[in-house]
Design a protein around this motif. Structure first.
Motif, PDB file in Angstrom:
ATOM      1  N   LEU A  34      96.636 -30.497  40.682  1.00 33.13           N
ATOM      2  CA  LEU A  34      95.233 -29.939  40.711  1.00 33.13           C
ATOM      3  C   LEU A  34      94.459 -30.500  39.615  1.00 33.13           C
ATOM      4  CD1 LEU A  34      95.832 -26.109  41.590  1.00 33.13           C
ATOM      5  CD2 LEU A  34      94.646 -27.841  42.814  1.00 33.13           C
ATOM      6  N   GLU A  35      95.264 -30.808  38.441  1.00 32.48           N
ATOM      7  CA  GLU A  35      94.647 -31.410  37.019  1.00 32.48           C
ATOM      8  C   GLU A  35      94.192 -32.683  37.616  1.00 32.48           C
ATOM      9  OE1 GLU A  35      97.534 -30.812  34.385  1.00 32.48           O
ATOM     10  OE2 GLU A  35      96.919 -29.087  33.432  1.00 32.48           O
ATOM     11  N   GLU A  36      94.886 -33.531  38.329  1.00 33.75           N
ATOM     12  CA  GLU A  36      94.541 -35.055  38.962  1.00 33.75           C
ATOM     13  C   GLU A  36      93.528 -34.703  39.589  1.00 33.75           C
ATOM     14  OE1 GLU A  36      98.003 -36.486  40.545  1.00 33.75           O
ATOM     15  OE2 GLU A  36      99.208 -36.768  39.033  1.00 33.75           O
ATOM     16  N   VAL A  37      93.334 -33.775  40.386  1.00 33.61           N
ATOM     17  CA  VAL A  37      92.097 -33.800  41.336  1.00 33.61           C
ATOM     18  C   VAL A  37      90.681 -33.363  40.433  1.00 33.61           C
ATOM     19  CG1 VAL A  37      90.972 -32.333  43.161  1.00 33.61           C
ATOM     20  CG2 VAL A  37      93.438 -33.228  43.388  1.00 33.61           C
ATOM     21  N   LEU A  38      91.043 -32.473  39.546  1.00 32.88           N
ATOM     22  CA  LEU A  38      90.018 -32.066  38.698  1.00 32.88           C
ATOM     23  C   LEU A  38      89.580 -33.421  37.795  1.00 32.88           C
ATOM     24  CD1 LEU A  38      88.053 -30.033  37.426  1.00 32.88           C
ATOM     25  CD2 LEU A  38      89.802 -29.451  35.944  1.00 32.88           C
ATOM     26  N   GLN A  39      90.379 -34.032  37.307  1.00 37.04           N
ATOM     27  CA  GLN A  39      90.079 -35.384  36.571  1.00 37.04           C
ATOM     28  C   GLN A  39      89.378 -36.441  37.479  1.00 37.04           C
ATOM     29  OE1 GLN A  39      90.308 -35.871  33.513  1.00 37.04           O
ATOM     30  NE2 GLN A  39      89.261 -37.790  33.708  1.00 37.04           N
ATOM     31  N   SER A 161      79.631 -30.276  42.574  1.00 41.71           N
ATOM     32  CA  SER A 161      79.271 -29.077  41.578  1.00 41.71           C
ATOM     33  C   SER A 161      79.951 -27.917  42.336  1.00 41.71           C
ATOM     34  CB  SER A 161      77.809 -28.698  41.238  1.00 41.71           C
ATOM     35  OG  SER A 161      78.267 -27.769  40.352  1.00 41.71           O
ATOM     36  N   ASN A 162      79.940 -27.773  43.669  1.00 41.62           N
ATOM     37  CA  ASN A 162      80.664 -26.719  44.320  1.00 41.62           C
ATOM     38  C   ASN A 162      82.163 -27.044  44.359  1.00 41.62           C
ATOM     39  OD1 ASN A 162      78.299 -25.370  44.839  1.00 41.62           O
ATOM     40  ND2 ASN A 162      77.795 -26.180  46.829  1.00 41.62           N
ATOM     41  N   VAL A 163      82.324 -28.340  44.670  1.00 45.38           N
ATOM     42  CA  VAL A 163      83.852 -28.592  44.667  1.00 45.38           C
ATOM     43  C   VAL A 163      84.318 -28.513  43.378  1.00 45.38           C
ATOM     44  CG1 VAL A 163      85.670 -30.652  45.290  1.00 45.38           C
ATOM     45  CG2 VAL A 163      83.626 -30.223  46.829  1.00 45.38           C
ATOM     46  N   HIS A 164      83.895 -28.862  42.409  1.00 43.86           N
ATOM     47  CA  HIS A 164      84.274 -28.595  40.961  1.00 43.86           C
ATOM     48  C   HIS A 164      84.542 -27.270  40.905  1.00 43.86           C
ATOM     49  CE1 HIS A 164      84.920 -29.760  36.782  1.00 43.86           C
ATOM     50  NE2 HIS A 164      83.872 -28.667  36.246  1.00 43.86           N
ATOM     51  N   GLN A 165      83.495 -26.396  40.906  1.00 40.96           N
ATOM     52  CA  GLN A 165      83.905 -25.008  40.762  1.00 40.96           C
ATOM     53  C   GLN A 165      85.052 -24.424  41.567  1.00 40.96           C
ATOM     54  OE1 GLN A 165      79.907 -23.575  41.591  1.00 40.96           O
ATOM     55  NE2 GLN A 165      78.919 -23.814  39.784  1.00 40.96           N
ATOM     56  N   GLU A 166      85.153 -24.860  42.719  1.00 40.39           N
ATOM     57  CA  GLU A 166      86.349 -24.331  43.519  1.00 40.39           C
ATOM     58  C   GLU A 166      87.825 -24.618  42.958  1.00 40.39           C
ATOM     59  OE1 GLU A 166      83.583 -24.466  47.652  1.00 40.39           O
ATOM     60  OE2 GLU A 166      85.614 -25.797  47.572  1.00 40.39           O
ATOM     61  N   LEU A 167      87.604 -25.851  42.544  1.00 43.46           N
ATOM     62  CA  LEU A 167      88.879 -26.446  41.973  1.00 43.46           C
ATOM     63  C   LEU A 167      89.206 -25.758  40.819  1.00 43.46           C
ATOM     64  CD1 LEU A 167      88.495 -30.335  42.526  1.00 43.46           C
ATOM     65  CD2 LEU A 167      90.024 -28.759  43.536  1.00 43.46           C
ATOM     66  N   GLU A 168      88.037 -25.514  39.896  1.00 43.97           N
ATOM     67  CA  GLU A 168      88.014 -24.712  38.489  1.00 43.97           C
ATOM     68  C   GLU A 168      88.918 -23.338  38.953  1.00 43.97           C
ATOM     69  OE1 GLU A 168      85.506 -26.829  35.422  1.00 43.97           O
ATOM     70  OE2 GLU A 168      84.948 -25.142  36.172  1.00 43.97           O
ATOM     71  N   ALA A 169      88.392 -22.763  39.831  1.00 41.91           N
ATOM     72  CA  ALA A 169      88.612 -21.428  40.268  1.00 41.91           C
ATOM     73  C   ALA A 169      90.080 -21.261  40.774  1.00 41.91           C
ATOM     74  CB  ALA A 169      87.772 -20.706  41.223  1.00 41.91           C
ATOM     75  N   SER A 170      90.351 -22.356  41.739  1.00 46.44           N
ATOM     76  CA  SER A 170      91.904 -22.593  42.050  1.00 46.44           C
ATOM     77  C   SER A 170      92.794 -22.813  41.121  1.00 46.44           C
ATOM     78  CB  SER A 170      91.819 -23.518  43.162  1.00 46.44           C
ATOM     79  OG  SER A 170      93.287 -23.888  43.557  1.00 46.44           O
ATOM     80  N   LEU A 171      92.554 -23.671  40.029  1.00 48.93           N
ATOM     81  CA  LEU A 171      93.317 -23.980  38.977  1.00 48.93           C
ATOM     82  C   LEU A 171      93.456 -22.940  37.990  1.00 48.93           C
ATOM     83  CD1 LEU A 171      94.657 -26.096  37.532  1.00 48.93           C
ATOM     84  CD2 LEU A 171      92.554 -26.657  35.930  1.00 48.93           C
TER      85      LEU A 171
END
Length: 183
Positions: A34-39, A161-171
């Protein structure tokens, strides 16, 4: 009997600790992914912001070009108006001369000359109007094209931005789960 019971409890606790360790390792691996995806999302967002800035520069440049084209169009219209006024003056002089000739020459009628003058005037006015219309249509095409690009970029930015928010919520959920398992 008590020793056997304690040994079974110890074995059960060891088994449970092993399960928790395996789950914790899976969560750690998931967290790294998830951190890699977030990066990647952050890098893509940065790239999109750079592209947005480049498009904004292009739009500003095109607006400058549009202003130049408008100024040129206005100058052309002014030049055409001046030319038409000059032609009107020339035609006015010609009409005066023709009127004198008409008096001298009975076979030339006033109606024929007025039609000739009107045809020339209409021809020049039609040419001017066509040039104005062509320039306006070209400007509208440019404005529509760049407005569409800006809207597409804004839509992509909203999606990212939506994908970023979803990833941050999942993380965040994963981190909470890891924290609760560690406790």
């Amino acid at each position: 009997n008590t020793i056997t019971s304690l040994e079974e409890q110890v074995d059960g606790l060891r088994s449970e600790i092993g399960k928790h360790a395996a789950e914790e390792e899976e969560l750690r691996v998931d967290l790294e992914r998830l951190e890699e995806v977030l990066q990647c999302v952050r890098e893509e967002k940065t790239q999109l912001e750079e592209e947005k800035d480049e498009i904004a520069i292009q739009v500003a440049s095109l607006k400058d070009e549009i202003d130049v084209l408008n100024a040129e169009r206005e100058k052309q219209a002014s030049d055409h108006d001046a030319e038409i006024n000059s032609l009107k003056e020339q035609h006015s002089k010609m009409v005066g001369e023709l009127e004198r000739e008409w008096r001298e020459k009975e076979d030339i009628t006033k109606c024929e000359h007025e039609q000739e003058i009107e045809a020339v005037k209409e021809s020049f006015e039609k040419e001017r109007d066509e040039m104005k219309l062509a320039t306006q249509l070209e400007l509208e095409k440019l404005e529509n094209h760049f407005q569409s690009q800006i809207e597409d970029l804004a839509q992509t930015e909203r999606e990212n931005s939506n994908v970023h928010q979803e990833l941050e919520a999942s993380l965040s959920e994963q981190l909470d789960l890891v924290t609760s398992l560690n406790d």
